[in-house]
Design an enzyme around this catalytic site. Structure first.
Site: not given
Length: 529
Positions: A300, A311, A325
């Site tokens: 998470s 990214d 998750k």
């Protein structure tokens, strides 16, 4: 208080419990909780059934337990991360997530039916008041804290209270002929989420975060600034085994590494509403290199940071594929003091990928995925990780990343241990070793009085007699570790537990991280930056 107990859970259960939450903002409904359960016929049907059982059923039934079971069954049909928090657990959960509690600030065991201080906690009122490791707190405001059957929970209730209220303690200390009197003012005591921070090399710093609580960002920034003052120009952010926590805390920490206006993540609810979070101008480390350590138990909020950096082509993600998750929960109160954490949206990394693993085959199958990762070989080889071309994404610099089940690291570190090795490591890191070391220190603390933290870490060698005694201690509890195979591991964890009880968590991390494969790899990588 940090209530230490000795539990020995199977490895797989411990792994399942490592899966955490991403908690969004606090609930802001104008309605009261009761208003949600007044009109719908299905809700009325459930209420009527409970009434029938309570008033008409032939035997006496605890309807509270039926309601709890019903709530749990409903939530289990939704997703693995929508959960019910019973009233008796709600306060402990809240304290853990807010990062502090009000009390006297001690780590303790109930040892031989008396409250035995492991050590006073840094930042709590017991340390400046003069409470020492090994003290037995026998009475609090006239109430006894010892005796057969005295439960830790009952002790905690007596020691906790409102801020700035005083409590009178009677303490037995070895070597003192009489009981000692202490008056301590209760105050907020931090529950640390930064386990440790220190310099690995001349310019490479290390910070380990165990969860994302309300206090975590402040703890992180204190650690970051302290290491920068020591000359840190590169950082290892250790998020291994970190199950998650508050979404906004993860966003704030990611912001420190990303340039202004870089997308950190976005969330989407069932209505299709999208909320984007961008980095601000405040980044304290955005021009420096960061290595983020993750593994199969990083979930998470840990994945939010790893995904945001990966990214945006910032830093290097090191380790093994994270848990996977990508759901956001919000905690919602129920009328009796219990609560539910309900999934309200999905989050996506800056390239648009969801890293949520499938849970269509049920919760049990979902949590057993750890075993499957062992069996498939993906914990040993990155080539064994199954990816779908349909979930392929590209970063701005053209790096290929994948959605659909966790963050795949840029640099893979294989798990060289077997399940048996993992089980041994779990035993050594569990409360068993800690309790054994408490007894060892309690028998003679003076043997360590000339050590400070650095001197202990660099020079202390665990004697063979202590290793043999620990092996006998485990055998008495029907556990056995092969000394021929795990001798060095036993010595390392016994030393780490001594260090923790003498000097704190930071000393523990410095010792257990020695010869860590991931850190060794990062140190090697850092020389090229």
């Amino acid at each position: 208080m940090k209530n230490h107990k000795t539990y020995l859970w199977p490895l797989i259960l411990a792994t399942a419990l490592a899966v955490g939450v991403v908690i969004g903002g606090k609930l802001r409904f104008s309605n009261t909780p009761e208003d949600f359960f007044t009109t719908d016929s299905n809700k009325a049907k459930l209420n009527r059934l409970i009434d029938y059982i309570e008033y008409e059923y032939v035997d006496q039934v605890n309807t509270d337990s039926i309601v709890d079971l019903t709530v749990n069954n409903i939530l289990e049909r939704l997703d693995p991360h929508s959960v019910y928090i019973p009233k008796e657990q709600a306060q402990q959960v809240a304290e853990n997530m807010q990062g502090d509690f009000v009390g006297i600030g001690i780590s303790f065991y109930m040892y031989k039916d008396s409250l035995s201080v492991i050590r006073p906690l840094e930042g709590g009122p017991s340390m400046p008041a003069g409470i020492l490791p090994g003290d037995r707190i026998l009475m609090a405001d006239g109430d006894t804290l010892y005796g057969k059957g005295m439960e830790s929970e009952a002790v905690v209730k007596k020691l906790k209270g409102l801020p700035n209220t005083s409590i009178n303690l009677k303490v037995h200390r070895k070597g003192s002929p009489n009981l000692l009197d202490f008056t301590i003012n209760r105050s907020k005591v931090p529950i640390k989420s930064v386990d440790g921070y220190y310099m690995l090399t001349q310019d490479l710093g290390y910070i380990k975060i165990n969860r994302f609580a309300e206090s975590t960002y402040k703890e992180f920034m204190n650690a970051l600034n302290a290491l920068k003052n020591k000359g840190m120009s590169q950082l290892v952010l250790d998020l291994r085994d970190n199950p998650g926590g508050y979404l906004n805390i993860a966003e704030q920490i990611a912001d420190e590494f990303l340039a202004d206006k870089k997308l950190i993540l976005y969330t989407k609810n069932k209505k299709g509403s999208i909320e984007k979070t961008f980095a601000t101008k405040k980044g304290a480390f955005e021009n420096n290199h960061v290595y983020v350590l993750i593994n199969e138990k990083s979930a998470s909020a840990s994945e939010i940071i790893a995904g945001a950096l990966q990214d945006n082509d910032q830093g290097t993600i090191v380790g093994r594929r994270s848990f996977g998750k990508g759901l956001v929960q919000r905690e919602m109160p129920l009328p009796d003091g219990s609560a539910v954490r309900l999934t309200i949206s999905r989050y996506y990394t800056p390239t648009g990928r969801s890293i949520q693993r499938s849970y269509e085959n049920g919760t049990k199958n979902y949590y057993e995925d750890y075993l499957k990762r062992f069996e498939s070989g993906e914990l040993q080889s990155i080539d064994s990780i199954k990816v779908a071309d349909s979930l392929k994404f590209k970063t701005p610099k053209g790096k290929i990343v994948y959605g659909g089940g966790g963050i795949i690291p840029d640099v893979f570190i294989p798990l060289t241990a077997s399940i048996e090795d993992e089980t041994v490591t779990y035993i050594l890191r569990s409360g068993l070793a800690s309790f054994f070391i408490f007894e060892h220190l309690d028998s003679d603390r003076n043997q360590y009085q000339d050590y400070d933290e650095d001197h202990f870490i660099t020079t202390y060698e665990v004697p063979e007699s202590l290793i043999q005694n620990f092996n006998q201690y485990l055998a008495q509890r029907r556990l056995k570790i092969d000394l021929n195979i795990y001798h060095s591991e036993i010595a390392k964890y016994l030393k780490a537990n001594i260090a923790e009880q003498l000097f704190g968590e930071n000393a523990y991390e410095r010792i257990v991280n020695k010869d860590d494969n991931a850190l060794s790899k990062v140190i090697m990588l850092s020389t090229s930056h």
